[in-house]
Design an enzyme around this catalytic site. Sequence first.
Site, PDB file in Angstrom:
ATOM      1  N   CYS A 262       0.762  -1.100  -0.091  1.00 28.23           N
ATOM      2  CA  CYS A 262      -0.015  -0.035   0.038  1.00 28.23           C
ATOM      3  C   CYS A 262       0.850   1.279  -0.079  1.00 28.23           C
ATOM      4  CB  CYS A 262      -0.893   0.040   1.246  1.00 28.23           C
ATOM      5  SG  CYS A 262      -2.354  -1.187   1.179  1.00 28.23           S
TER       6      CYS A 262
HETATM    7  N1  LIG Z   1      -3.061  -6.578   1.235  1.00 32.34           N
HETATM    8  C1  LIG Z   1      -3.635  -5.713   1.905  1.00 32.34           C
HETATM    9  O1  LIG Z   1      -3.423  -5.464   3.224  1.00 32.34           O
HETATM   10  C2  LIG Z   1      -4.398  -4.699   1.309  1.00 32.34           C
HETATM   11  C3  LIG Z   1      -5.171  -3.646   1.828  1.00 32.34           C
HETATM   12  C4  LIG Z   1      -5.889  -2.682   1.222  1.00 32.34           C
HETATM   13  C5  LIG Z   1      -6.025  -2.719  -0.171  1.00 32.34           C
HETATM   14  N2  LIG Z   1      -5.367  -3.475  -0.849  1.00 32.34           N
HETATM   15  C6  LIG Z   1      -5.385  -3.576  -2.300  1.00 32.34           C
HETATM   16  O2  LIG Z   1      -6.171  -4.819  -2.801  1.00 32.34           O
HETATM   17  C7  LIG Z   1      -5.751  -5.162  -3.937  1.00 32.34           C
HETATM   18  C8  LIG Z   1      -5.421  -6.549  -3.749  1.00 32.34           C
HETATM   19  O3  LIG Z   1      -4.437  -6.633  -3.085  1.00 32.34           O
HETATM   20  P1  LIG Z   1      -3.822  -8.219  -2.227  1.00 32.34           P
HETATM   21  O4  LIG Z   1      -2.999  -7.867  -1.331  1.00 32.34           O
HETATM   22  O5  LIG Z   1      -5.044  -8.932  -2.107  1.00 32.34           O
HETATM   23  O6  LIG Z   1      -3.101  -8.748  -3.469  1.00 32.34           O
HETATM   24  P2  LIG Z   1      -2.519 -10.367  -3.790  1.00 32.34           P
HETATM   25  O7  LIG Z   1      -1.346 -10.276  -4.548  1.00 32.34           O
HETATM   26  O8  LIG Z   1      -2.365 -11.036  -2.440  1.00 32.34           O
HETATM   27  O9  LIG Z   1      -3.860 -10.934  -4.142  1.00 32.34           O
HETATM   28  C9  LIG Z   1      -4.400 -10.700  -5.257  1.00 32.34           C
HETATM   29  C10 LIG Z   1      -4.782 -12.097  -5.932  1.00 32.34           C
HETATM   30  O10 LIG Z   1      -5.535 -11.834  -7.480  1.00 32.34           O
HETATM   31  C11 LIG Z   1      -4.794 -12.905  -8.326  1.00 32.34           C
HETATM   32  N3  LIG Z   1      -5.200 -12.492  -9.594  1.00 32.34           N
HETATM   33  C12 LIG Z   1      -4.333 -11.512 -10.363  1.00 32.34           C
HETATM   34  N4  LIG Z   1      -4.820 -11.376 -11.529  1.00 32.34           N
HETATM   35  C13 LIG Z   1      -6.096 -12.013 -11.671  1.00 32.34           C
HETATM   36  C14 LIG Z   1      -7.379 -11.996 -12.469  1.00 32.34           C
HETATM   37  N5  LIG Z   1      -7.187 -11.453 -13.467  1.00 32.34           N
HETATM   38  N6  LIG Z   1      -8.392 -12.979 -12.297  1.00 32.34           N
HETATM   39  C15 LIG Z   1      -8.261 -13.734 -10.859  1.00 32.34           C
HETATM   40  N7  LIG Z   1      -7.312 -13.600  -9.897  1.00 32.34           N
HETATM   41  C16 LIG Z   1      -6.363 -12.837 -10.306  1.00 32.34           C
HETATM   42  C17 LIG Z   1      -3.298 -13.240  -8.112  1.00 32.34           C
HETATM   43  O11 LIG Z   1      -3.083 -14.547  -8.404  1.00 32.34           O
HETATM   44  C18 LIG Z   1      -3.542 -13.007  -6.420  1.00 32.34           C
HETATM   45  O12 LIG Z   1      -3.902 -14.408  -5.785  1.00 32.34           O
HETATM   46  C19 LIG Z   1      -4.761  -4.216  -4.418  1.00 32.34           C
HETATM   47  O13 LIG Z   1      -5.316  -3.226  -5.053  1.00 32.34           O
HETATM   48  C20 LIG Z   1      -4.155  -3.664  -3.063  1.00 32.34           C
HETATM   49  O14 LIG Z   1      -3.438  -2.394  -3.069  1.00 32.34           O
HETATM   50  C21 LIG Z   1      -4.529  -4.571  -0.178  1.00 32.34           C
END
Ligand SMILES: NC(=O)c1ccc[n+]([C@@H]2O[C@H](COP(=O)([O-])OP(=O)(O)OC[C@H]3O[C@@H](n4cnc5c(N)ncnc54)[C@H](O)[C@@H]3O)[C@@H](O)[C@H]2O)c1
Length: 421
Positions: A262
């Site tokens: 983030c």
């Molecule tokens: N991790 C956190 O604490 C957090 C907090 C707030 C916001 N976010 C936001 O949330 C979003 C996701 O983050 P995250 O940490 O969960 O990411 P992550 O990498 O942990 O998980 C994302 C998942 O999406 C999958 N993926 C990618 N492309 C895909 C597609 N086209 N179809 C299906 N699956 C697909 C990946 O294989 C992965 O498993 C980002 O925008 C991030 O900035 C994350």
Amino acid sequence: MPAEDVLVIGLGYVGLPLAVQAARSGFRVTGYDTRAEIVDGLMAGRSHVDDVTDAEVAGMLGRGFRATADEAQAGTQDVIVICVPTPLSVADGPDLSAVRAATQTAGRLLRLGTLVSLESTTYPGTTEEVVRPLLEKASGLTAGIGFSLAFSPERIDPGNPDYGFRNTPKIVGGVTPSCADAAASFYERICDQVVRAKSAREAEMAKLLENTYRHVNIALVNEMAIFCRELDVDLWDAIRCAATKPFGFQPFYPGPGVGGHCIPIDPNYLSYKVRTLGYPFRFVELAQEINGRMPGYVTERAADLLNRNAQPVNGARVLLLGVTYKRDIADQRESPARPIARKLRSRGAAVAYHDPYVPEWQVDGQTVPRADDLEAAVAAADLVILLQPHQAYDLTQLGRTARLMLDTRGVTPDAPHVEAL
Ligand SMILES: NC(=O)c1ccc[n+]([C@@H]2O[C@H](COP(=O)([O-])OP(=O)(O)OC[C@H]3O[C@@H](n4cnc5c(N)ncnc54)[C@H](O)[C@@H]3O)[C@@H](O)[C@H]2O)c1
């Protein structure tokens, strides 16, 4: 009739806890992820995310959850939530390729009346300008009439024992008022409090405001840490005193640099959007510059400490403690430990690490030796650098055992050979 079938696209740090909560709240949940190993792991009852236990995955499977890497198996859904990554492109701008791909998937799967909610962090306007046209084209339906479309930013704080999905207020912003109603009625079933934004744009902005606020305030204290040392002021003590003010002040603390998915990334989404207006977002760019310099500053401080002991960096045994981006979790994304190890190694230091959450660690494709016996490794190192004060560390003991220690978090009790950043 209330929505019953939920599809979560992207089963990572955001999508998996959401799936757990939705299954707990009585929805039939399907997860779709392009990575087969994640899908296989979940179907075998294994969680790959810090905040979700194997028992929770098992519970969810017991409630009918299934994960798939095959879009054709994802079925038609009442609600589709998109939780895919939003990283930076090579030019440090937004990389929305995963959001676009997931939106195409959603567009092919949605039916009359479906709610699509985007949770991935992104710049204001994405839901309306990028997601909406793709969904309308793929489905042949119109947002606000044939289906609902909203943005609802995820606020997950990995490892936080007090605030989880359920009790953290959830912001929702619809592209039309009826879309906002649909999103609010879904999220009201899975979390305690829903906060309505005026539209999707304000919901997108709220998330970036939260992250930029942290980013800028961390940069403020990081810059202060550097000059306070030269002014012979103990900034940690100054922050402790300032934090006693019961109003108008929130403490932030210096550190070795910002990490995670983030803080180092999201503000770039905002500065990219501001630059399309023809001018820079100077606060964010300055914060980026200051926080980005911290790993180099830590390396310089390490060299100074060794120098005071008449030791060069070249050949020194340096032990890094805690290489994840945050304490008490396993996530290493964007961790400042990596540039610090790289810089120390390039100056000839023999770098090793210890981290209870990281069984193996590579920097630039090269394995960094892991210390298994913490106490022996601390005693043997010429310099110990505390990067992440995991709860497993006995800080008093570390301070006593280390011959020389740089504490980048200011948490180790005073000891003769310990210096705070
Ligand atoms: N991790 C956190 O604490 C957090 C907090 C707030 C916001 N976010 C936001 O949330 C979003 C996701 O983050 P995250 O940490 O969960 O990411 P992550 O990498 O942990 O998980 C994302 C998942 O999406 C999958 N993926 C990618 N492309 C895909 C597609 N086209 N179809 C299906 N699956 C697909 C990946 O294989 C992965 O498993 C980002 O925008 C991030 O900035 C994350």
